[in-house]
Design a protein around this motif. Structure first.
Motif, PDB file in Angstrom:
ATOM      1  N   UNK A  31      -7.837   5.570 -11.367  1.00 30.68           N
ATOM      2  CA  UNK A  31      -6.666   5.924 -12.169  1.00 30.68           C
ATOM      3  C   UNK A  31      -5.406   5.238 -11.636  1.00 30.68           C
ATOM      4  N   UNK A  32      -5.235   5.258 -10.318  1.00 25.92           N
ATOM      5  CA  UNK A  32      -4.068   4.611  -9.722  1.00 25.92           C
ATOM      6  C   UNK A  32      -4.094   3.097  -9.940  1.00 25.92           C
ATOM      7  N   UNK A  33      -5.261   2.497  -9.764  1.00 30.38           N
ATOM      8  CA  UNK A  33      -5.380   1.048  -9.950  1.00 30.38           C
ATOM      9  C   UNK A  33      -5.146   0.657 -11.406  1.00 30.38           C
ATOM     10  N   UNK A  34      -5.648   1.459 -12.330  1.00 28.71           N
ATOM     11  CA  UNK A  34      -5.443   1.185 -13.755  1.00 28.71           C
ATOM     12  C   UNK A  34      -3.970   1.269 -14.114  1.00 28.71           C
ATOM     13  N   UNK A  75       5.997  -1.665  -9.315  1.00 26.29           N
ATOM     14  CA  UNK A  75       6.133  -1.611  -7.862  1.00 26.29           C
ATOM     15  C   UNK A  75       5.916  -0.182  -7.348  1.00 26.29           C
ATOM     16  N   UNK A  76       6.409   0.810  -8.090  1.00 23.82           N
ATOM     17  CA  UNK A  76       6.171   2.204  -7.708  1.00 23.82           C
ATOM     18  C   UNK A  76       4.680   2.528  -7.744  1.00 23.82           C
ATOM     19  N   UNK A  77       4.001   2.087  -8.804  1.00 23.57           N
ATOM     20  CA  UNK A  77       2.557   2.332  -8.929  1.00 23.57           C
ATOM     21  C   UNK A  77       1.806   1.618  -7.810  1.00 23.57           C
ATOM     22  N   UNK A  78       2.243   0.436  -7.489  1.00 20.65           N
ATOM     23  CA  UNK A  78       1.601  -0.340  -6.415  1.00 20.65           C
ATOM     24  C   UNK A  78       1.759   0.371  -5.081  1.00 20.65           C
ATOM     25  N   UNK A  79       2.937   0.914  -4.833  1.00 22.31           N
ATOM     26  CA  UNK A  79       3.185   1.631  -3.587  1.00 22.31           C
ATOM     27  C   UNK A  79       2.340   2.897  -3.502  1.00 22.31           C
ATOM     28  N   UNK A  80       2.228   3.633  -4.604  1.00 23.80           N
ATOM     29  CA  UNK A  80       1.393   4.843  -4.614  1.00 23.80           C
ATOM     30  C   UNK A  80      -0.066   4.492  -4.336  1.00 23.80           C
ATOM     31  N   UNK A  81      -0.538   3.396  -4.925  1.00 19.33           N
ATOM     32  CA  UNK A  81      -1.921   2.968  -4.693  1.00 19.33           C
ATOM     33  C   UNK A  81      -2.142   2.620  -3.224  1.00 19.33           C
ATOM     34  N   UNK A  82      -1.224   1.871  -2.657  1.00 14.95           N
ATOM     35  CA  UNK A  82      -1.343   1.491  -1.239  1.00 14.95           C
ATOM     36  C   UNK A  82      -1.329   2.715  -0.336  1.00 14.95           C
TER      37      UNK A  82
END
Length: 73
Positions: free
Chosen positions: A13-16, A38-45
């Protein structure tokens, strides 16, 4: 194993979301969309770092199971 399936679903879900926001930001050329990417990328990381031990455990468990299955054959 059910725990790992739940983790995998959360990761997917996060990657999508990350990929969707990247696509939208490229299409719209919007700074707001890029910021959301960028926010989504940070949450995924952060999620990956927080679950690193469980991920390593699952990988190790799979390797051992594969080795045991090979010995049985």
């Amino acid at each position: 194993m059910a725990d790992y399936k739940g983790m995998l679903a959360e990761l997917a879900e996060l990657a999508t979301e990350e990929q969707a926001m990247l696509t939208i930001s490229v299409i719209t050329k919007s700074d707001e969309s890029f910021d959301r990417f960028m926010d989504a990328r940070e949450r995924l990381s952060k999620w990956i770092v927080e679950h690193a031990a469980a991920i390593d455990e699952a990988i190790t468990e799979k390797k051992y199971n594969d080795m045991l299955n090979e010995e049985v054959r």
